[in-house]
Design an enzyme around this catalytic site. Structure first.
Site, PDB file in Angstrom:
ATOM      1  N   ASP A 179       0.812  -1.214   0.000  1.00 53.42           N
ATOM      2  CA  ASP A 179       0.000   0.000   0.000  1.00 53.42           C
ATOM      3  C   ASP A 179       0.847   1.267   0.000  1.00 53.42           C
ATOM      4  O   ASP A 179       0.494   2.248  -0.654  1.00 53.42           O
ATOM      5  CB  ASP A 179      -0.912   0.028   1.233  1.00 53.42           C
ATOM      6  CG  ASP A 179      -1.832  -1.174   1.312  1.00 53.42           C
ATOM      7  OD1 ASP A 179      -1.880  -1.963   0.343  1.00 53.42           O
ATOM      8  OD2 ASP A 179      -2.498  -1.330   2.350  1.00 53.42           O
ATOM      9  N   ASP A 257      -2.820   5.177  -2.921  1.00 56.68           N
ATOM     10  CA  ASP A 257      -2.176   3.981  -2.376  1.00 56.68           C
ATOM     11  C   ASP A 257      -1.552   3.219  -3.540  1.00 56.68           C
ATOM     12  O   ASP A 257      -2.164   3.086  -4.610  1.00 56.68           O
ATOM     13  CB  ASP A 257      -3.192   3.070  -1.687  1.00 56.68           C
ATOM     14  CG  ASP A 257      -3.508   3.499  -0.261  1.00 56.68           C
ATOM     15  OD1 ASP A 257      -3.147   4.636   0.116  1.00 56.68           O
ATOM     16  OD2 ASP A 257      -4.142   2.706   0.470  1.00 56.68           O
ATOM     17  N   HIS A 306      -8.206  -0.454  -3.559  1.00 51.74           N
ATOM     18  CA  HIS A 306      -7.141  -1.343  -4.020  1.00 51.74           C
ATOM     19  C   HIS A 306      -7.607  -2.255  -5.152  1.00 51.74           C
ATOM     20  O   HIS A 306      -8.645  -2.910  -5.070  1.00 51.74           O
ATOM     21  CB  HIS A 306      -6.537  -2.158  -2.881  1.00 51.74           C
ATOM     22  CG  HIS A 306      -5.939  -1.280  -1.814  1.00 51.74           C
ATOM     23  ND1 HIS A 306      -5.592  -1.751  -0.577  1.00 51.74           N
ATOM     24  CD2 HIS A 306      -5.622   0.041  -1.812  1.00 51.74           C
ATOM     25  CE1 HIS A 306      -5.085  -0.756   0.154  1.00 51.74           C
ATOM     26  NE2 HIS A 306      -5.101   0.347  -0.587  1.00 51.74           N
ATOM     27  N   ASP A 308      -6.113  -4.965  -6.364  1.00 47.47           N
ATOM     28  CA  ASP A 308      -5.681  -6.364  -6.410  1.00 47.47           C
ATOM     29  C   ASP A 308      -6.724  -7.363  -5.919  1.00 47.47           C
ATOM     30  O   ASP A 308      -6.406  -8.533  -5.683  1.00 47.47           O
ATOM     31  CB  ASP A 308      -4.337  -6.567  -5.700  1.00 47.47           C
ATOM     32  CG  ASP A 308      -4.255  -5.925  -4.335  1.00 47.47           C
ATOM     33  OD1 ASP A 308      -5.309  -5.486  -3.838  1.00 47.47           O
ATOM     34  OD2 ASP A 308      -3.143  -5.842  -3.784  1.00 47.47           O
ATOM     35  N   CYS A 413      -1.187  -8.192  -0.899  1.00 45.24           N
ATOM     36  CA  CYS A 413      -1.159  -7.035  -0.005  1.00 45.24           C
ATOM     37  C   CYS A 413       0.011  -7.098   0.977  1.00 45.24           C
ATOM     38  O   CYS A 413       0.621  -6.073   1.299  1.00 45.24           O
ATOM     39  CB  CYS A 413      -2.453  -6.960   0.791  1.00 45.24           C
ATOM     40  SG  CYS A 413      -3.937  -6.729  -0.193  1.00 45.24           S
TER      41      CYS A 413
END
Length: 429
Positions: A179, A257, A306, A308, A413
């Site tokens: 991040d 991020d 995010h 992903d 992550c």
């Protein structure tokens, strides 16, 4: 912020042998010079002055050559799939429930936001940490067994309060290096994060970052954001079903991020989210320059945060997509010639406490880590994803990290791939 160092601040890291780089050339040349000087002294004692002079000349030449030799960066990662050689893995020590703030509350259900507000600033319960730590250490051991060098951040007391002239907060944790840092080639970029409780998160990685810099890596930090009220929409609430997408961030200043970006060589893909605004995307686009192309991916997620668990490039020409969040007919142009692998529905989570405490959505089954173009580490619990990866020609390596969800994610992550064996290329022409 004053930091008190405690015994054990620099932990022993689980690593494989780190390859020698040209950054050690000067030290090597110094050793050569000392040996040559000793040889010269011996030769002179023996009466061979000509031999002594020759030895000194050779040593001096070696020193000059080493000083002129360019450093070879230990950081080199251009995509999500080249053979993995070195990685940073997060740490659970000192993990603290995020301080209460609208940008934190907007990504979790209202009932969970109320509980989070009551517990904000307290340590995570030990049973949650112990389960996650056990799985994390097993994951680290797996990486090492695969020949990957593993680096770790320093432990931090995240309950300590800090602030700027405009606000104060406690910290969160350093579980997710993905991040706060973005690797592009030989450069590590510290990101301007939108959560106040993550403002100083990269400080726990500074020992590692300084080591990379001394050995030849480029190290950049995006402008530190002010994080004042102007950045956040007043009275924001997530859109309900059927309402148009909206996000809590204004365009007051650049924030993003790194985990809202995934890399495919010269092409990067990003989702604007509740932690990444278009000003942040534009900052990165200008910083990288014309050698890179940054493409926005439309997300149907009501609380986006995010990429992903939305879109993950797995190998050249193969991209994994979340059918709930992404319309496969509206992918960015560079991906329309790729094989689109539609993620299967995640296996349900039976652990009620884990469902309540998770900071992530149900699609963590997509949060995989590529070891190379074939091998992929994936969550053992999500058998549907494991079988799908096999059907698509990959070699899944099952591993447990289910209890990491309360701390922000899973395999992708929890890591930052620092070095992959490969070069910059275009996969989307």
């Amino acid at each position: 912020m004053t930091v008190t160092r405690r015994p054990g601040w620099l932990d022993t890291e689980a690593t494989t042998a780190t390859p020698t780089t040209a950054a050690t050339a000067t030290a090597t040349a110094g050793a050569v010079a000392r040996v040559a000087a000793t040889s010269a002294e011996t030769a002179e004692t023996a009466g061979t002055a000509e031999t002594a002079t020759s030895a000194v000349r050779e040593a001096t030449s070696a020193v000059r050559e080493a000083q002129q030799r360019p450093l070879v960066s230990p950081v080199n990662s251009h995509n999500e799939w080249d053979p993995l050689e070195e990685i940073i893995v997060g740490r659970l020590d000192g993990a603290t429930i995020p301080s209460d703030h609208p940008v934190v509350r907007c990504n979790i259900p209202p009932w969970a936001a109320r509980l989070q507000g009551l517990a904000a600033g307290y340590r995570y319960p030990r049973p949650l940490i112990d389960k996650a730590r056990h799985e994390l250490e097993e994951f680290v051991a797996l990486l090492v067994s695969l020949g990957v060098t593993v680096r770790r951040p320093d432990p931090v007391d995240h309950r300590r309060r800090y602030g700027t002239p405009d606000w104060s907060s406690r910290g969160f944790c350093n579980t997710c290096p993905r991040d706060s840092m973005l690797v592009i080639g030989d450069e590590i970029i510290e990101t301007p994060m939108a959560w106040p409780c993550r403002y100083f998160e990269t400080h726990s990685y500074r020992r590692v970052l300084k080591d990379y810099f001394r050995r030849g890596a480029r190290w950049t930090a995006a402008p530190k954001p002010q994080l004042t009220d102007e950045l956040f929409e007043r009275g924001f609430r997530p859109p309900r079903d059927g309402e148009p997408p909206r996000r809590i961030l204004t365009e007051f200043e650049p924030v993003f991020d790194a985990a809202d970006f995934v890399r495919a060589g010269r092409d990067l893909f990003v989702t604007p989210s509740n932690v990444t605004n278009r000003m942040g995307i534009e900052w990165l686009r200008r910083h990288l320059g014309p050698g890179y192309r940054v493409h926005e991916v439309e997300s149907r997620c009501r609380t986006p945060m995010h990429i992903d668990t939305t879109l993950v490039p797995l190998a050249p020409g193969k991209v994994l997509v979340n059918p709930e969040y992404v319309d496969v007919d509206r992918l960015p142009e560079p991906l329309r010639s790729w094989d689109v692998l539609v993620a299967p529905d995640p296996d349900p989570i039976d652990d009620r406490l884990l469902r309540i405490t998770s900071l992530c959505g149900r699609w963590l089954s997509m949060n995989v880590l590529m070891i190379d173009e074939k091998r992929v580490i994936a969550e053992r619990h999500h058998t549907g994803m494991l079988r799908a990866l096999e059907r698509w020609g990959f070699e899944p390596i099952p591993c447990d990290l289910l209890h990491y969800a309360p701390f922000g994610g899973s395999f992708h992550c929890a890591t930052l791939d620092v070095r992959r064996r490969g070069t910059l290329a275009s996969y989307a022409d």
